[in-house]
Design a protein around this motif. Structure first.
Motif, mmCIF file in Angstrom:
data_model
loop_
_atom_site.group_PDB
_atom_site.id
_atom_site.type_symbol
_atom_site.label_atom_id
_atom_site.label_comp_id
_atom_site.label_asym_id
_atom_site.label_seq_id
_atom_site.Cartn_x
_atom_site.Cartn_y
_atom_site.Cartn_z
ATOM 1 N N CYS A 155 0.840 -1.202 0.000
ATOM 2 C CA CYS A 155 0.000 0.000 0.000
ATOM 3 C C CYS A 155 0.872 1.248 0.000
ATOM 4 O O CYS A 155 2.021 1.219 0.443
ATOM 5 C CB CYS A 155 -0.894 0.021 1.238
ATOM 6 S SG CYS A 155 -1.947 -1.427 1.374
ATOM 7 N N ARG A 156 0.304 2.306 -0.514
ATOM 8 C CA ARG A 156 0.931 3.631 -0.445
ATOM 9 C C ARG A 156 -0.184 4.609 -0.123
ATOM 10 O O ARG A 156 -1.199 4.641 -0.814
ATOM 11 C CB ARG A 156 1.613 3.978 -1.753
ATOM 12 C CG ARG A 156 2.292 5.339 -1.712
ATOM 13 C CD ARG A 156 3.405 5.392 -2.758
ATOM 14 N NE ARG A 156 4.220 6.552 -2.580
ATOM 15 C CZ ARG A 156 5.229 6.660 -1.719
ATOM 16 N NH1 ARG A 156 5.532 5.664 -0.956
ATOM 17 N NH2 ARG A 156 5.930 7.764 -1.630
ATOM 18 N N ALA A 157 0.025 5.366 0.934
ATOM 19 C CA ALA A 157 -0.968 6.351 1.383
ATOM 20 C C ALA A 157 -2.340 5.704 1.585
ATOM 21 O O ALA A 157 -3.364 6.278 1.227
ATOM 22 C CB ALA A 157 -1.041 7.513 0.408
ATOM 23 N N GLY A 194 5.900 1.106 -2.098
ATOM 24 C CA GLY A 194 4.892 1.028 -1.052
ATOM 25 C C GLY A 194 5.411 1.578 0.266
ATOM 26 O O GLY A 194 6.609 1.642 0.504
ATOM 27 N N ASP A 195 4.477 2.006 1.129
ATOM 28 C CA ASP A 195 4.889 2.471 2.452
ATOM 29 C C ASP A 195 4.368 1.554 3.561
ATOM 30 O O ASP A 195 4.632 1.770 4.734
ATOM 31 C CB ASP A 195 4.475 3.919 2.688
ATOM 32 C CG ASP A 195 2.975 4.138 2.566
ATOM 33 O OD1 ASP A 195 2.203 3.158 2.612
ATOM 34 O OD2 ASP A 195 2.561 5.304 2.419
ATOM 35 N N SER A 196 3.608 0.514 3.171
ATOM 36 C CA SER A 196 3.155 -0.474 4.151
ATOM 37 C C SER A 196 2.838 -1.777 3.433
ATOM 38 O O SER A 196 2.683 -1.813 2.210
ATOM 39 C CB SER A 196 1.929 0.033 4.918
ATOM 40 O OG SER A 196 0.841 0.216 4.049
#
Length: 108
Positions: free
Chosen positions: A60-62, A95-97
């Motif tokens: 995921c991103r944002a 991605g950030d998560s």
């Protein structure tokens, strides 16, 4: 008295892939099959088998899913090569998560 099984997730970077490494642990120690241990309440136990599934990895991103892989992988504490799951490096890089499912079925 409760004892906990924990699985650490470590992500490492390779040239074209990301690897997720799942490390089965009991408490704060790596899980050792067929090795007698004593629980905090004095109960002796020997774990002979420990298997679980991981899958449905999503990057995921944002807060939005940017990549999903619906495959499942069996992690088996008796086979250290099963501890590694290859992930999509491109999605992991942007991605950030990450999210995934963790579970067992009646045969594991």
């Amino acid at each position: 008295m409760r004892s906990s099984f924990v699985c650490c997730l470590l992500i490492s970077t390779a040239l074209h892939a990301q690897l997720a490494r799942f490390v089965p642990c009991m408490g704060d120690q790596p899980l050792r099959l067929d090795t007698p241990i004593t629980l905090p309440d004095g109960t002796p136990v020997t774990i002979t088998q420990f298997r679980f599934y991981v899958g449905h990895f999503a990057f995921c991103r944002a807060g939005k899913v940017i990549s999903r892989n619906d495959a499942f992988h069996l992690i088996d504490a008796s086979d250290s090569s099963s501890f590694f799951v290859e992930l999509d490096a491109t999605s992991a890089a942007v991605g950030d998560s990450i999210s995934f499912l963790f579970g067992v079925d009646s045969l594991t």
